[in-house]
Design a protein around this motif. Structure first.
Motif: not given
Lengths: 637, 340
Positions: A298-301, A304
């Motif tokens: 959930g930390m693609k911003e 990752v």
């Protein structure tokens, strides 16, 4: 409204630990509550929401979620019981508590499994509506424990929670099944009242969680409010009493609750930022390690890249491939999965590529007890590869410690061009504790320097930094630095394949020395509590930290000459550790395994360190360690 | 780095390392074809990565003057996936064999093809384990005598191309080690394909399985035993150029016919359509020697996006939507409280 039946004529509950009476409310220093029910009863949610409400009141706390491996075990059975324990108080809380003061048992099976842990004269809250003949039989009770003397030594609060819940939500048009699922919120409401916690955070959470089904949200909120109101009404009648737990004295700062899974994920992101690298996370789902994969996905911003691989082997291999290509490769698993990664870890050692491996340990061997905690993968981390393949090993003490050690793992991996193993365990991964948010700006960056085209003259891939012995890191895409690496032994001088015997000895030794040299780059070992010399040192690592720390503090109050030494760096060991341990007459090493660290210490320092072992899938209790100290030092205080 | 880009020759892709395959090994010919291909397609050595597993074929990267990673047995597809995800600009070639790719590494090969990672898989099929001294492999035909099967193997072989098709590969081709005229062209097409390209190369192991492909690779037999397909052209072969493949009436089967016999004309011959997966499957599984061995680009049907491009597109979309990536904000998300 039904008035609670209070056993043995006790009109008012009196928790023994009340230290003072403050007006209407009994004030307590700390309380341990265990919520227990069917795995479908929502006990983990109830516990974690109580935790949030408690944290927001400023109490210190520690939790212990304990659930079965089956997703929905047959209802009413003892093996389907799920529990969530929270210890909270106004003083420092380091463990989830030895014995619950309050047990909430949603059915006979939950009572059967958990009653033995309840402290004497503790309180049992039971749902009489669930004590049907069928459920009693499923739980293995020959007679109804509410009617015989099973609960004689406890205070009981017998409520028909099922019925009370159904009444509280009858206006919302839910099916009987849906309505009964609000039972946990009714119970939570009562507990929030009893321990003076606010409902508002839970209400907000319910509104968000059931945003798409407002009728469910409303029903749950109504149940929560009804449970709370029930407490107030019962108090007026004198049947129930309220307790207050003061704020803990914690260091000033902004706090939140954090689990080990979250802290690992955030620490990895922070570590990658400090190194200036893209984070590549390759993983395969496994209990209890999967939360790290979920959080990072959930930390693609942050750029990752998460890769759910086809298996454990592909997960680590892809991570190594990513490191080869200039990213920070990370993989995560639990013991069985780490076993599968062993060969690839050897390649990372041989090719000297950075890699971080998280092992959220669980009880083994083989499938073992997937949801139960253990720290029996230390040997695997230290030795579990073919050939001489040393890897630095770190171990987190608490959920919050996972953040710091994830960063430390990234620092060591990139500075020394090596895989690093970070050990946590099922307890740390799932347990929550308050965490003072770190000042991210104060963290020291350790930017990676790739080899540049300007350094092409005389370049070879295994040219080493004289001080760290780390090889240079030239990534594909860089002109002039084309080279080939692999798992075959390499010439020390050129990096080409070499079968030369003397070269193999030299390369094996330099790989060893590189890792041993890290001992000069980690903090000296300190004593957590106690003196630096004395009669007895209790040496621990990993999640036993809290239990040992509390036991040693208590023993010292009792006058015992005992110190607590907690290791976070398990390989290489801190360079002063041998000297430190030699200052104690006795060294005892409590571990949730059959004696792995103790053997390492004996082998490294030739000291007669002795093991204390617990391999039940449950964390150590403070009392268990305290008993060891008392037995060992006898009347010597 | 403002040097003018000079055109490189095949030799520029060769390293100074002594090649250690057995004299006469088919791998030499493949190495030559690959080096020629890279020169032909004007590949940049610094942007090219050769990844391999374990086995004779997997020594390949040491002989290429590019970046190279000789990994562990069967796992090259996973390493290659990580490399391509970390840096999609790299041109990744994966070299494997029938044991490395289809036995110990079968699972990874399945998934790298299914995911459609943009890379080229070169599977050297010699139907034997060479580096471990001659045991039978998952592509050995039934009855293969080897040190581990002295009475002959009894298990059925896998068809590499049919496996690749089943796994979801969108580019599948077949060549022969010594086919220097065809192989560079096939490899160039594999390279041009966006997505996972799978090329099976029949490779002669001169020590442990010498001549296993002779019945269709020998000069005398080649014309009648090989069918080189080209998209849009009729599937005609034979030394007289008069044999062809025809779809049987009322049955989903192929037969060999002779033009000019029994009223067969060139119009009856199947025209190759490389986008047709059903046809590709038929061509991969034609039993030899009753049928010719089909060579060339047999299947090419690109997907809209390759895996690594989809992964990065998703990351870019999230970045664009959230605009900032602030770890402090993430830590403060949810419930926090202040202790003064």
């Amino acid at each position: 409204m039904t008035i609670p039946q209070v056993s043995e004529g006790q009109a008012v509950m009196n928790l023994e630990k009340a230290v003072r009476h403050d007006g209407e409310m009994g004030a307590l220093e700390s309380v341990v509550i265990r919520f227990a029910g069917d795995s479908g009863d929502g006990m983990q949610l109830t516990g974690s929401q109580f935790t949030v409400a408690t944290a927001l009141e400023g109490s210190d706390l520690a939790t212990f979620p304990d659930f079965p491996a089956e997703i929905r075990a047959p209802a009413g059975t003892t093996f389907g019981v799920s529990a969530y324990q929270i210890n909270f108080g106004s003083s420092r809380v380091l463990t989830a508590g030895d014995a619950p003061d309050v047990l909430v048992a949603m059915n006979p099976a939950a009572l059967k499994v958990n009653l033995g842990d309840l402290r004497e004269s503790g309180m049992v809250v039971v749902d009489t509506g669930a004590f049907t003949d069928k459920n009693l039989k499923k739980a293995g009770y020959d007679s109804n424990p509410l009617e015989d003397d099973t609960l004689a030594k406890y205070q009981t609060l017998e409520l028909n929670l099922s019925q009370l819940t159904l009444e509280s939500v009858k206006d919302f048009g839910l099916s009987q099944k849906e309505a009964l699922r609000c039972k946990n919120m009714w119970t939570l409401g009562l507990m929030l009242w009893m321990f003076d916690r606010k409902r508002q955070p839970i209400i907000e959470w319910l509104e968000t969680k059931f945003a798409s089904r407002p009728e469910i949200a409303k029903a749950n909120i109504a149940a929560l409010n009804a449970g709370h109101a029930y407490g107030e009404t019962a108090e007026l009648s004198g049947a129930l009493k309220r307790y207050s737990i003061g704020k803990a004295e914690l260091e000033p700062g902004i706090y939140r609750t954090v689990t080990g899974g979250q802290a690992v994920a955030w620490g990895l992101v922070a570590g990658a930022q400090l190194a200036g690298l893209q984070l590549f996370f390759g993983s395969y789902p496994i209990t209890p390690a999967s939360p790290v994969l979920h959080h990072l996905s959930g930390m693609k911003e942050f750029g990752v890249i998460t890769f759910q691989a086809e298996d454990e082997i592909a997960a680590v291999c892809a991570a190594i491939g990513a490191s080869y290509a200039g990213a920070l490769g990370v993989t995560s698993s639990s013991g069985p999965g780490v076993a599968l990664k062993g060969e690839a870890l050897g390649l990372a050692v041989s090719t000297e590529l950075p890699l971080v491996v998280i092992n959220t340990q669980r009880a083994g061997p083989s499938t073992g007890l997937p949801t139960k905690t253990e720290q029996s993968d230390l040997y695997q981390a230290l030795f579990g590869r073919n050939g001489d393949a040393p890897i630095p090993v770190l171990a987190a003490a608490t959920p919050a410690d996972c953040f710091d050690l994830a960063i430390e793992a990234v620092r060591i991996a990139t500075k020394y061009m090596t895989p690093v193993i970070l050990l946590t365990d099922g307890y740390i991964a799932n347990a929550a504790e308050p965490w003072r948010l770190p000042d991210l700006d104060s963290l020291e960056a350790f930017p990676v320097k790739f080899t540049t085209p300007e350094e092409a003259e005389g370049f070879y891939p295994f040219r080493r930094d004289e001080k760290t012995l780390a090889r240079n890191w030239a990534v594909p895409g860089t002109p002039g630095l084309m080279h080939r690496i692999g798992g075959i032994e390499k010439s020390y001088d050129t990096g080409h394949i070499s079968y030369d015997p003397a070269n193999h000895q030299r390369m094996t030794e330099v790989r060893r020395d590189k890792i041993l040299g890290i001992a000069n780059d980690i903090p000296l070992q300190t004593v957590s509590t106690g003196e630096e010399k004395g009669k007895l040192a209790i040496v621990g690592w990993g999640s036993t930290y809290g239990a040992i720390q509390q036991a040693v503090r208590k023993a010292r109050v009792e006058g015992y000459d005992v110190s607590h030494i907690h290791l976070r760096h398990l390989w290489p060991l801190p360079r002063n550790l041998g000297e430190l341990l030699s200052g104690f007459e006795q060294v005892i090493v409590p571990e949730m395994n059959t004696g792995q660290l103790v053997n390492l210490l004996r082998a490294q320092y030739l000291i007669p360190a002795e093991p204390v072992n617990k391999i039940s899938g449950q964390p150590f209790k403070i009392a268990e360690i305290l008993d060891v100290i008392r037995a060992r030092l006898g009347g010597a205080q | 780095m403002n040097k003018p880009v000079t055109k490189l020759s095949p030799k520029d892709f060769a390293t100074d390392q002594e090649v250690r395959w057995c004299p006469g090994c088919g791998d030499y010919a493949i190495l030559k074809a690959v080096q020629k291909t890279l020169a032909d397609i004007e590949a940049r050595p610094e942007n090219t990565v050769f990844v391999s597993g374990i086995g004779c074929s997997s020594r390949f990267p040491y002989y290429m003057a590019t970046y190279g990673f000789h990994t562990i047995h069967g796992r090259a597809p996973a390493f290659a996936t990580g490399i391509k995800l970390a840096n999609p600009n790299l041109d990744v070639w994966l070299v494997t064999g029938d044991g490395d790719g289809l036995s110990i590494g079968g699972n990874h090969l399945l998934h790298v093809l299914r995911r459609n990672v943009d890379l080229q898989v070169l599977l050297f099929n010699n139907e034997i384990y060479g580096l471990t001294k001659g045991q039978y492999s998952p592509t050995s035909h039934i009855g293969t005598r080897s040190p581990s099967t002295p009475y002959g193997s009894v298990d059925a072989p896998v068809s590499p191309c049919a496996f690749a098709l089943g796994a979801g590969a969108r580019f599948i081709a077949r060549g022969i080690d010594t086919g220097q005229k065809q192989l560079p062209g096939i490899l160039a097409r594999a390279h041009a394909h966006k997505g996972a390209s799978f090329v099976e190369i029949f490779q002669n192991c001169i020590v442990y399985n010498d001549g296993v492909f002779n019945d269709f690779t020998e000069k005398a037999a080649a014309a009648d035993a090989q069918l080189h397909v080209e998209h849009g052209k009729p599937m005609i072969f034979g030394k007289d150029g008069n044999k062809g493949l025809r779809l049987k009436q009322d049955r989903f089967e192929i037969e060999v016919v002779t033009i000019g016999e029994n009223g067969v004309t060139e119009d009856d011959i199947l025209v190759h359509d490389e986008t047709n997966a059903a046809l590709a499957h038929l061509l991969f599984t034609l039993p030899h020697p009753a049928f010719p061995v089909v060579l060339g680009v047999i299947y090419c049907n690109p997907a809209p996006a390759s895996y690594e491009s989809a992964v990065h597109a998703q990351i870019d979309a999230v970045k664009a939507e959230r605009r900032t990536a602030d770890l402090k904000a993430v830590l403060k998300k949810g419930r926090t409280w202040e202790v003064r």
